[in-house]
Design an enzyme around this catalytic site. Sequence first.
Site, mmCIF file in Angstrom:
data_model
loop_
_atom_site.group_PDB
_atom_site.id
_atom_site.type_symbol
_atom_site.label_atom_id
_atom_site.label_comp_id
_atom_site.label_asym_id
_atom_site.label_seq_id
_atom_site.Cartn_x
_atom_site.Cartn_y
_atom_site.Cartn_z
ATOM 1 N N LYS A 178 4.602 -6.851 3.323
ATOM 2 C CA LYS A 178 3.916 -8.054 2.867
ATOM 3 C C LYS A 178 3.859 -8.030 1.349
ATOM 4 O O LYS A 178 2.965 -7.457 0.739
ATOM 5 C CB LYS A 178 2.494 -8.176 3.421
ATOM 6 C CG LYS A 178 1.903 -9.585 3.187
ATOM 7 C CD LYS A 178 0.446 -9.602 2.802
ATOM 8 C CE LYS A 178 0.188 -9.433 1.339
ATOM 9 N NZ LYS A 178 0.595 -10.590 0.493
ATOM 10 N N GLU A 253 -2.812 2.884 -3.692
ATOM 11 C CA GLU A 253 -2.594 3.041 -5.138
ATOM 12 C C GLU A 253 -3.319 1.890 -5.802
ATOM 13 O O GLU A 253 -2.878 0.744 -5.734
ATOM 14 C CB GLU A 253 -1.086 3.037 -5.438
ATOM 15 C CG GLU A 253 -0.738 3.622 -6.803
ATOM 16 C CD GLU A 253 -0.825 2.610 -7.922
ATOM 17 O OE1 GLU A 253 -1.909 2.540 -8.563
ATOM 18 O OE2 GLU A 253 0.155 1.909 -8.161
ATOM 19 N N CYS A 287 -1.230 -0.802 -13.858
ATOM 20 C CA CYS A 287 -2.334 0.066 -13.468
ATOM 21 C C CYS A 287 -2.383 1.334 -14.309
ATOM 22 O O CYS A 287 -3.439 1.936 -14.488
ATOM 23 C CB CYS A 287 -2.237 0.417 -11.990
ATOM 24 S SG CYS A 287 -0.635 1.062 -11.491
ATOM 25 N N GLU A 387 -11.237 -2.447 -15.368
ATOM 26 C CA GLU A 387 -9.808 -2.703 -15.547
ATOM 27 C C GLU A 387 -9.595 -4.181 -15.880
ATOM 28 O O GLU A 387 -9.935 -5.061 -15.092
ATOM 29 C CB GLU A 387 -9.037 -2.333 -14.286
ATOM 30 C CG GLU A 387 -7.536 -2.464 -14.461
ATOM 31 C CD GLU A 387 -6.758 -2.010 -13.241
ATOM 32 O OE1 GLU A 387 -5.716 -1.355 -13.411
ATOM 33 O OE2 GLU A 387 -7.200 -2.309 -12.113
#
Length: 480
Positions: A178, A253, A287, A387
């Site tokens: 997906k 992750e 990331c 973040e």
Amino acid sequence: MTTVAQADTIKTLTTHYIDGLFVESHGRDAMDVIKPTNGKVIARVTLGDEEDTRRAIAVAKRAFAEFSRTTKEERSRYLRQLHEAVSARIDDLTDVMIEEYGGVARFARLIVESGVTAFAAAEKGLQELPLKQSWGKTTVTLEPVGVAGLITAWNANALFICLKLASAVAAGCTVVIKPSEMSSLQTRVMVEALNAAGLPNGVYNVVTGLGTTVGAELVRNPDVAKISFTGSVAVGETIMRDGAASMKRVTLELGGKSPTIVLDDAALDKAIPSALILAFLNSGQACAAGTRLLVPKSRLDEVKRAIQEGMRAYTVGDPADPSIMVGPMVSQKQYERVESYIRKGIQEGADVLVGGEGRPKGLEAGYFVKPTVFVNVKNDMTIAQEEIFGPVLSVIAYDSEDEAIRIANDSKYGLHSAVMGTDLERARRVASQLRAGRVVINNMADDPQAPWGGFKYSGIGREYGKYGIEAFLEPKAILE
């Protein structure tokens, strides 16, 4: 209200890839794909639904019965076929990443090439991984876990699909992928490439749709044994919670707020350019981005001057231009998110050294932000803890090496870190004390055999090489 313009030519995507064929979507909901450089609609995508997902899972389950019994040599051959097929489309995959995502040319190609490399790395990792060990009257085999759901993010579509697929194929798993619906054009080119590899039908299937429909079905469906996900912490938490009902194995992750420590013996003419690359790679939408720069207070003025000089190279503009370093944010929503953090940094008392609020001059049509560097940042500020996923760097001053290590580890994340210094033994000593899944010294080093993943809220499990393959395997012991 934001007005979205329409491009002259709009592509239409209405199919998924199931059982070796492009099949029409059962789901009927559609979404527009917006070009981030100008806000124009460039494609319309029909989104899959639960029925599309269940069909793909059933096909993968059927294919698993035979594919799980393949030998190491057969899987190695399939990985080589995948490597060759995707290699042939590197240019196309790079071009569509630039168009749909807004990735700058110099970095987009690196991402695609890294994806291609994942197949070769998985083949090498597979050869190094003993799938059977015996002692006395005990035999332990590593067996494929089952059907795996691979859920990928929008910031490096080609890399994530190739990386997860390579590990799953090496392990003998079949998959339903997906990808992010925001990467639909990139996914189409990728699936065309994978289709040319000639693997058995049903080994990999691709359903494009929302996480709340396609992703949710993968997570709750009892015929899916494993989820490998790259994305946000919030979604990762949902996958862990909802997957527990069917005892899903998970690899997550997730996010990062990576520190770069510049030691007091660092050569700033090398350390600062390297730190800026770490901070602004993939336009900050990464990331692993080193978005906290920890510098000795005694050299702060030197560091500021070096940053101001180094930031001259970080031009913003058309990502297809090879001289451009920072492209647009992926969407209007992401643009607004980054701008909100820049405002928050100013409100909390940090000082803008470079950049600031608003679009760069002449780039008002797209989702462009100014690459921004804050100084006088405290590690408890929002911009140092959360973040941002954009080109925003926080400079934090420290007094001692111990304080630098403490600040670096004072984060809920632990994905990536960097240490810059001329004394390598000292740099290694500092690196060993950082709570992160991967630490680089004096550069953005990479090794496709080294594990990738994080401590704390940066996730669970590892990817790449034999470590990524092991995540798709279960040990089974037979005792006589």
